[in-house]
Design a protein around this motif. Structure first.
Motif, PDB file in Angstrom:
ATOM      1  N   LEU A 130      28.253  88.798  24.670  1.00 54.37           N
ATOM      2  CA  LEU A 130      28.373  87.362  24.871  1.00 54.37           C
ATOM      3  C   LEU A 130      29.814  86.942  25.176  1.00 54.37           C
ATOM      4  O   LEU A 130      30.054  86.106  26.058  1.00 54.37           O
ATOM      5  N   ASP A 131      30.779  87.522  24.485  1.00 56.52           N
ATOM      6  CA  ASP A 131      32.183  87.183  24.749  1.00 56.52           C
ATOM      7  C   ASP A 131      32.608  87.546  26.175  1.00 56.52           C
ATOM      8  O   ASP A 131      33.230  86.725  26.863  1.00 56.52           O
ATOM      9  N   PRO A 132      32.302  88.768  26.654  1.00 57.76           N
ATOM     10  CA  PRO A 132      32.654  89.080  28.049  1.00 57.76           C
ATOM     11  C   PRO A 132      31.961  88.171  29.053  1.00 57.76           C
ATOM     12  O   PRO A 132      32.531  87.842  30.091  1.00 57.76           O
ATOM     13  N   LEU A 133      30.723  87.755  28.749  1.00 58.64           N
ATOM     14  CA  LEU A 133      30.008  86.842  29.638  1.00 58.64           C
ATOM     15  C   LEU A 133      30.739  85.504  29.736  1.00 58.64           C
ATOM     16  O   LEU A 133      30.961  84.970  30.836  1.00 58.64           O
ATOM     17  N   LEU A 134      31.139  84.953  28.594  1.00 54.60           N
ATOM     18  CA  LEU A 134      31.858  83.682  28.592  1.00 54.60           C
ATOM     19  C   LEU A 134      33.204  83.807  29.299  1.00 54.60           C
ATOM     20  O   LEU A 134      33.605  82.907  30.055  1.00 54.60           O
ATOM     21  N   ILE A 183      22.778  78.081  27.939  1.00 55.26           N
ATOM     22  CA  ILE A 183      21.925  79.262  27.903  1.00 55.26           C
ATOM     23  C   ILE A 183      20.581  78.906  27.269  1.00 55.26           C
ATOM     24  O   ILE A 183      20.444  77.864  26.609  1.00 55.26           O
ATOM     25  N   GLY A 184      19.598  79.786  27.460  1.00 57.98           N
ATOM     26  CA  GLY A 184      18.273  79.609  26.853  1.00 57.98           C
ATOM     27  C   GLY A 184      17.840  80.897  26.184  1.00 57.98           C
ATOM     28  O   GLY A 184      17.118  81.691  26.797  1.00 57.98           O
ATOM     29  N   PRO A 185      18.274  81.151  24.957  1.00 54.42           N
ATOM     30  CA  PRO A 185      17.919  82.408  24.268  1.00 54.42           C
ATOM     31  C   PRO A 185      16.406  82.607  24.201  1.00 54.42           C
ATOM     32  O   PRO A 185      15.645  81.644  24.022  1.00 54.42           O
ATOM     33  N   SER A 186      15.965  83.856  24.310  1.00 56.16           N
ATOM     34  CA  SER A 186      14.535  84.148  24.401  1.00 56.16           C
ATOM     35  C   SER A 186      13.773  84.193  23.080  1.00 56.16           C
ATOM     36  O   SER A 186      12.549  83.962  23.092  1.00 56.16           O
ATOM     37  N   PRO A 187      14.395  84.481  21.918  1.00 57.81           N
ATOM     38  CA  PRO A 187      13.578  84.541  20.702  1.00 57.81           C
ATOM     39  C   PRO A 187      12.896  83.217  20.390  1.00 57.81           C
ATOM     40  O   PRO A 187      13.418  82.138  20.691  1.00 57.81           O
ATOM     41  N   ALA A 188      11.732  83.301  19.789  1.00 58.18           N
ATOM     42  CA  ALA A 188      11.015  82.102  19.350  1.00 58.18           C
ATOM     43  C   ALA A 188      11.586  81.630  18.019  1.00 58.18           C
ATOM     44  O   ALA A 188      12.278  82.377  17.314  1.00 58.18           O
ATOM     45  N   HIS A 189      11.313  80.387  17.699  1.00 59.35           N
ATOM     46  CA  HIS A 189      11.731  79.839  16.402  1.00 59.35           C
ATOM     47  C   HIS A 189      10.529  79.734  15.459  1.00 59.35           C
ATOM     48  O   HIS A 189      10.518  80.336  14.399  1.00 59.35           O
ATOM     49  N   GLU A 194      21.616  80.763  13.898  1.00 56.47           N
ATOM     50  CA  GLU A 194      22.762  80.738  12.980  1.00 56.47           C
ATOM     51  C   GLU A 194      23.989  81.374  13.621  1.00 56.47           C
ATOM     52  O   GLU A 194      25.112  80.867  13.472  1.00 56.47           O
ATOM     53  N   ARG A 195      23.787  82.463  14.342  1.00 54.47           N
ATOM     54  CA  ARG A 195      24.915  83.132  14.991  1.00 54.47           C
ATOM     55  C   ARG A 195      25.541  82.243  16.062  1.00 54.47           C
ATOM     56  O   ARG A 195      26.770  82.172  16.193  1.00 54.47           O
ATOM     57  N   LEU A 196      24.711  81.574  16.844  1.00 54.90           N
ATOM     58  CA  LEU A 196      25.244  80.720  17.896  1.00 54.90           C
ATOM     59  C   LEU A 196      26.014  79.543  17.312  1.00 54.90           C
ATOM     60  O   LEU A 196      27.106  79.199  17.795  1.00 54.90           O
ATOM     61  N   ARG A 197      25.464  78.911  16.279  1.00 58.10           N
ATOM     62  CA  ARG A 197      26.176  77.786  15.662  1.00 58.10           C
ATOM     63  C   ARG A 197      27.520  78.233  15.094  1.00 58.10           C
ATOM     64  O   ARG A 197      28.519  77.514  15.209  1.00 58.10           O
ATOM     65  N   ALA A 198      27.548  79.415  14.498  1.00 57.05           N
ATOM     66  CA  ALA A 198      28.796  79.934  13.933  1.00 57.05           C
ATOM     67  C   ALA A 198      29.840  80.193  15.004  1.00 57.05           C
ATOM     68  O   ALA A 198      31.046  80.226  14.707  1.00 57.05           O
ATOM     69  N   ARG A 199      29.402  80.353  16.242  1.00 58.15           N
ATOM     70  CA  ARG A 199      30.322  80.617  17.353  1.00 58.15           C
ATOM     71  C   ARG A 199      30.607  79.366  18.184  1.00 58.15           C
ATOM     72  O   ARG A 199      31.137  79.459  19.283  1.00 58.15           O
ATOM     73  N   GLY A 200      30.226  78.206  17.664  1.00 59.70           N
ATOM     74  CA  GLY A 200      30.570  76.955  18.310  1.00 59.70           C
ATOM     75  C   GLY A 200      29.590  76.462  19.354  1.00 59.70           C
ATOM     76  O   GLY A 200      29.891  75.502  20.081  1.00 59.70           O
ATOM     77  N   TRP A 201      28.415  77.075  19.447  1.00 57.91           N
ATOM     78  CA  TRP A 201      27.406  76.600  20.388  1.00 57.91           C
ATOM     79  C   TRP A 201      26.681  75.388  19.800  1.00 57.91           C
ATOM     80  O   TRP A 201      26.470  75.303  18.583  1.00 57.91           O
ATOM     81  N   ARG A 202      26.263  74.467  20.663  1.00 56.66           N
ATOM     82  CA  ARG A 202      25.543  73.262  20.256  1.00 56.66           C
ATOM     83  C   ARG A 202      24.151  73.289  20.857  1.00 56.66           C
ATOM     84  O   ARG A 202      23.996  73.465  22.066  1.00 56.66           O
ATOM     85  N   LEU A 254      13.900  78.514  20.870  1.00 59.08           N
ATOM     86  CA  LEU A 254      15.193  78.109  20.328  1.00 59.08           C
ATOM     87  C   LEU A 254      15.803  76.961  21.116  1.00 59.08           C
ATOM     88  O   LEU A 254      16.804  76.377  20.706  1.00 59.08           O
ATOM     89  N   GLY A 255      15.193  76.633  22.256  1.00 55.08           N
ATOM     90  CA  GLY A 255      15.754  75.572  23.079  1.00 55.08           C
ATOM     91  C   GLY A 255      16.982  76.051  23.830  1.00 55.08           C
ATOM     92  O   GLY A 255      17.285  77.246  23.885  1.00 55.08           O
ATOM     93  N   GLU A 256      17.698  75.099  24.396  1.00 59.02           N
ATOM     94  CA  GLU A 256      18.887  75.431  25.178  1.00 59.02           C
ATOM     95  C   GLU A 256      20.153  75.074  24.395  1.00 59.02           C
ATOM     96  O   GLU A 256      20.168  74.110  23.623  1.00 59.02           O
ATOM     97  N   TRP A 257      21.187  75.882  24.621  1.00 54.45           N
ATOM     98  CA  TRP A 257      22.442  75.760  23.870  1.00 54.45           C
ATOM     99  C   TRP A 257      23.607  75.652  24.851  1.00 54.45           C
ATOM    100  O   TRP A 257      23.606  76.316  25.888  1.00 54.45           O
ATOM    101  N   GLU A 258      24.592  74.847  24.488  1.00 54.08           N
ATOM    102  CA  GLU A 258      25.747  74.635  25.353  1.00 54.08           C
ATOM    103  C   GLU A 258      27.056  74.876  24.609  1.00 54.08           C
ATOM    104  O   GLU A 258      27.127  74.750  23.383  1.00 54.08           O
ATOM    105  N   LYS A 259      28.064  75.196  25.423  1.00 48.85           N
ATOM    106  CA  LYS A 259      29.397  75.391  24.858  1.00 48.85           C
ATOM    107  C   LYS A 259      30.432  75.192  25.959  1.00 48.85           C
ATOM    108  O   LYS A 259      30.229  75.648  27.092  1.00 48.85           O
TER     109      LYS A 259
END
Length: 403
Positions: free
Chosen positions: A117-121, A134-140, A175-183, A377-382
């Motif tokens: 994820l870091d190299p992608l960003l 992004i739109g992560p594939s796992p279900a909630h 939880e991982r995405l929120r910890a990395r500043g994703w909304r 999980l919906g879509e996440w932005e940063k």
């Protein structure tokens, strides 16, 4: 592919890959390399959505595109993940909003998601992106159809019902995405549903089931309607590009009747049909239900790997009593099963369980197939980069919230 490809910096190794692990590199790859990965055993296991296929770049006018891959040697096809990135230029700037619809195609169970994820960003920042979605594939969460139908009522919503299943991977990824500043889009308290793709979808599991199992999974009303269509002589056929104008005519009728507007042109569907089927013949099919020589309903289905999607449906206002749409869906469900799909995805459903709301009718119709409502999980932005990009991102959010 005809979409404009944005030049990319040279592939860069991940700082997280050290020791005996092969260095992970990320960079642009060709469409052939990308497709070969999706078709490989490792790639197929990741279950890419059709929105992450190279052909989707040709569907989306007004966006630039990059095909990215990461792994020990992307250019040689040694990959562990891929992503189709769509880039929209912010007017008056040299900056881009980067969008990965239902992507990236990655192993979200990997403990060290920072390794890719870091190299992608960083790659997207160097390519001029000020923000990424992004739109992560796992279900909630998942709700079985049998659970939901008796629990409908005034003012009720999906979130009021205890889910049949909560996916631990989805919870961990959030939880991982929120910890990395994703909304998470729409979670800012404004009530604005900012997801471009549906957050709640309806899926019918197919793996390990027989045709008889699928039939018994339909509720009584659906079975009665399918039988009625058969008795009335409704014929289901697979159409061609020449039938798209008729499909579009019915779609406009459906939009007017049901009070929605997709905002798509006939040219859009023609472009989609051509691009997806050029990538793989039969990837997108147009199904028609005819009665007494007249097309009464038309639905599209897209297949990638072991997944099939009912994308768009349209029907006439008259002769609805012969149930052409039920006949179409049953035929498409059986075709997806015969084609080896593990899941038949009927796409978006509303989150309301209130029969008094107009949108509930769509959910009720899909519940009759006996599948599950799945909350993604919906879509996440940063924002990507420093203070200037943060300012651009805040201005971009404010613009979206005013629309």
């Amino acid at each position: 592919m005809s979409a404009l490809l944005v030049p990319s910096p040279s592939p860069s190794p991940s700082p997280h890959d050290e020791g005996d692990r092969p260095a992970l590199r990320l960079g642009c790859v060709t469409a052939d390399v990308y497709r070969a990965f999706l078709a490989s055993r490792r790639g197929a296991a990741l279950g890419a959505a059709f929105l992450q296929c190279p052909s989707w770049a040709d569907v989306k006018e007004g966006w630039r595109a990059q095909l990215l891959g990461w792994g020990p040697d992307p250019q040689a096809g040694r990959l562990t993940g891929v992503a189709l990135v769509l880039l929209r230029q912010l007017p008056g700037t040299r900056k881009y909003f980067a969008y990965l619809p239902e992507g990236p195609v990655a192993d979200w169970a990997e403990p060290d998601i920072d390794g890719w994820l870091d190299p992608l960003l960083e790659h997207l920042r160097r390519a001029g992106a000020f923000a990424v979605r992004i739109g992560p594939s796992p279900a909630h969460r998942r709700w079985d159809a049998a659970l939901l139908k008796p629990l409908s009522g005034p003012g009720r919503r999906l979130g009021d019902v205890l889910a049949s299943e909560v996916d631990p991977l989805g919870t961990a990824v959030a939880e991982r995405l929120r910890a990395r500043g994703w909304r998470r889009c729409g979670d800012d308290g404004s009530g604005h549903d900012a997801d471009a793709q549906p957050r709640h979808v309806f899926q019918v599991p197919l793996a390990g089931r027989t045709g008889e199992d699928l039939w018994s999974g339909l509720n009584q009303e659906w079975r009665r309607n399918v039988r009625r269509a058969r008795k009335e002589g409704v014929e289901v056929i697979v159409g061609s590009a020449a039938d798209l104008p008729e499909f579009y005519r019915l779609l406009r009728i459906t939009e007017e009747r049901d009070g929605f507007r997709l905002g798509r042109s006939l040219a859009y569907y023609a472009r989609q049909y051509a691009a997806l089927n050029a990538e793989e013949p039969g990837r997108m099919k147009l199904y028609l239900a005819r009665h007494r020589g007249e097309v009464l309903a038309a639905h599209t289905m897209i297949t990638v790997g072991r997944r099939a999607w009912y994308q768009t449906g349209a029907s006439a206002d008259h002769r609805r009593e012969v149930r052409p749409s039920n006949a179409l869906q049953w035929h498409m469900l059986l075709d997806a099963h015969a084609g080896g799909a593990d899941v038949y995805d009927m796409r978006g459903v509303p989150s309301t369980l209130d029969p008094g709301e107009r949108a509930y009718g769509l959910l009720r119709w899909k519940l009759g197939t006996g599948g599950q409502v799945v909350e993604t999980l919906g879509e996440w932005e940063k924002a990507v980069g420093g203070s200037a990009n943060q300012t651009l991102y805040r201005a971009f959010q404010a613009y979206l919230n005013r629309r």
